[in-house]
Design a protein around this motif. Structure first.
Motif, PDB file in Angstrom:
ATOM      1  N   UNK A  97       0.841  -1.198   0.000  1.00  0.00           N
ATOM      2  CA  UNK A  97       0.000   0.000   0.000  1.00  0.00           C
ATOM      3  C   UNK A  97       0.882   1.257   0.000  1.00  0.00           C
ATOM      4  N   UNK A  98       1.930   1.249   0.814  1.00  0.00           N
ATOM      5  CA  UNK A  98       2.821   2.415   0.913  1.00  0.00           C
ATOM      6  C   UNK A  98       3.468   2.739  -0.430  1.00  0.00           C
ATOM      7  N   UNK A  99       3.855   1.708  -1.179  1.00  0.00           N
ATOM      8  CA  UNK A  99       4.453   1.938  -2.499  1.00  0.00           C
ATOM      9  C   UNK A  99       3.466   2.597  -3.449  1.00  0.00           C
ATOM     10  N   UNK A 100       2.190   2.240  -3.315  1.00  0.00           N
ATOM     11  CA  UNK A 100       1.183   2.730  -4.265  1.00  0.00           C
ATOM     12  C   UNK A 100       0.504   4.031  -3.840  1.00  0.00           C
ATOM     13  N   UNK A 101       0.250   4.182  -2.543  1.00  0.00           N
ATOM     14  CA  UNK A 101      -0.610   5.278  -2.094  1.00  0.00           C
ATOM     15  C   UNK A 101      -0.018   6.156  -1.003  1.00  0.00           C
ATOM     16  N   UNK A 102       1.144   5.834  -0.514  1.00  0.00           N
ATOM     17  CA  UNK A 102       1.752   6.611   0.556  1.00  0.00           C
ATOM     18  C   UNK A 102       1.752   5.846   1.869  1.00  0.00           C
ATOM     19  N   UNK A 103       2.664   6.233   2.727  1.00  0.00           N
ATOM     20  CA  UNK A 103       2.903   5.529   3.983  1.00  0.00           C
ATOM     21  C   UNK A 103       1.724   5.635   4.943  1.00  0.00           C
ATOM     22  N   UNK A 104       1.361   4.500   5.505  1.00  0.00           N
ATOM     23  CA  UNK A 104       0.442   4.429   6.634  1.00  0.00           C
ATOM     24  C   UNK A 104       1.192   3.681   7.724  1.00  0.00           C
ATOM     25  N   UNK A 105       1.366   4.317   8.858  1.00  0.00           N
ATOM     26  CA  UNK A 105       2.063   3.680   9.968  1.00  0.00           C
ATOM     27  C   UNK A 105       1.099   2.697  10.626  1.00  0.00           C
ATOM     28  N   UNK A 106       1.513   1.456  10.736  1.00  0.00           N
ATOM     29  CA  UNK A 106       0.626   0.415  11.253  1.00  0.00           C
ATOM     30  C   UNK A 106       1.210  -0.170  12.529  1.00  0.00           C
ATOM     31  N   UNK A 107       0.333  -0.360  13.500  1.00  0.00           N
ATOM     32  CA  UNK A 107       0.696  -1.006  14.756  1.00  0.00           C
ATOM     33  C   UNK A 107      -0.283  -2.157  14.964  1.00  0.00           C
ATOM     34  N   UNK A 108       0.243  -3.367  15.136  1.00  0.00           N
ATOM     35  CA  UNK A 108      -0.592  -4.538  15.380  1.00  0.00           C
ATOM     36  C   UNK A 108      -0.490  -4.908  16.851  1.00  0.00           C
ATOM     37  N   UNK A 109      -1.626  -4.994  17.517  1.00  0.00           N
ATOM     38  CA  UNK A 109      -1.673  -5.454  18.906  1.00  0.00           C
ATOM     39  C   UNK A 109      -2.284  -6.843  18.861  1.00  0.00           C
ATOM     40  N   UNK A 110      -1.412  -7.848  19.045  1.00  0.00           N
ATOM     41  CA  UNK A 110      -1.789  -9.237  18.784  1.00  0.00           C
ATOM     42  C   UNK A 110      -1.951 -10.049  20.052  1.00  0.00           C
ATOM     43  N   UNK A 111      -2.818 -11.066  19.986  1.00  0.00           N
ATOM     44  CA  UNK A 111      -2.912 -12.003  21.114  1.00  0.00           C
ATOM     45  C   UNK A 111      -1.689 -12.921  21.110  1.00  0.00           C
ATOM     46  N   UNK A 112      -1.511 -13.653  22.186  1.00  0.00           N
ATOM     47  CA  UNK A 112      -0.357 -14.553  22.294  1.00  0.00           C
ATOM     48  C   UNK A 112      -0.424 -15.685  21.274  1.00  0.00           C
TER      49      UNK A 112
END
Length: 172
Positions: free
Chosen positions: A43-58
């Motif tokens: 997505x960043x290559x095509x449309x610009x950077x979106x900073x993503x943070x994943x909060x995941x279960x164990x």
């Protein structure tokens, strides 16, 4: 620019010559966090950077899906978030697993949706929307339905509404 052109030609080729055996359309077991990291880079290559943070279960987060449907869902979430802010866009995805259901709450640094927008989100066309003619959440809802998932808006403490997605968990 060359990468964007190559990507555009690949998408065009899929439209012109649909091949049901194309891996893009084949359902398989997917590690959703890994898929999202790759998607965000693309997505960043095509449309610009979106900073993503994943909060995941164990435990691992796997679903049964294909790239086409997941791209439809998350491209709409990303583009809506990006268009709602005037500066750097960030998205935090909060994952929970309850039984056989994966739930993702998408929080971004945009203003969120208000109560009147929440009433018919995912169900009705919103012609007043400046975001891609108001069809984005309808596209998300259709793709989620094909994956036996759901989309909804969840009220936050701030009074705004945020997108929540559910998927059946693949426990194979």
């Amino acid at each position: 620019r060359i990468a964007a052109f190559t990507d555009a030609m690949e998408r065009f080729g899929r439209i012109v010559e649909f091949d049901p055996g194309d891996a893009y359309f084949v359902a398989r077991r997917i590690s959703l966090p890994d898929w999202l990291r790759s998607f965000n880079d693309d997505y960043a290559r095509r449309h610009g950077m979106v900073h993503m943070d994943l909060v995941l279960p164990a435990e691992g987060v796997h679903i049964y899906a294909n790239d086409h449907l997941l791209s439809t869902i998350f491209w709409n979430v990303w583009i809506n978030a990006q268009q709602a802010v005037e500066s750097d866009c960030w998205i935090k995805l909060l994952f929970t697993i309850t039984g056989q259901v994966v739930t993702i709450l998408a929080l971004d640094n945009g203003p969120g949706l208000n109560e009147s927008s929440a009433a018919d989100a995912f169900r009705n066309y919103r012609p007043e929307s400046r975001l891609h003619r108001g069809r984005g959440l309808l596209e998300v809802n259709e793709a989620l339905g094909r994956l036996h998932g759901t989309g909804s808006l969840v009220r936050q403490d701030s009074g705004t509404y945020r997108i929540q997605l559910t998927f059946p968990r693949d426990v194979r």
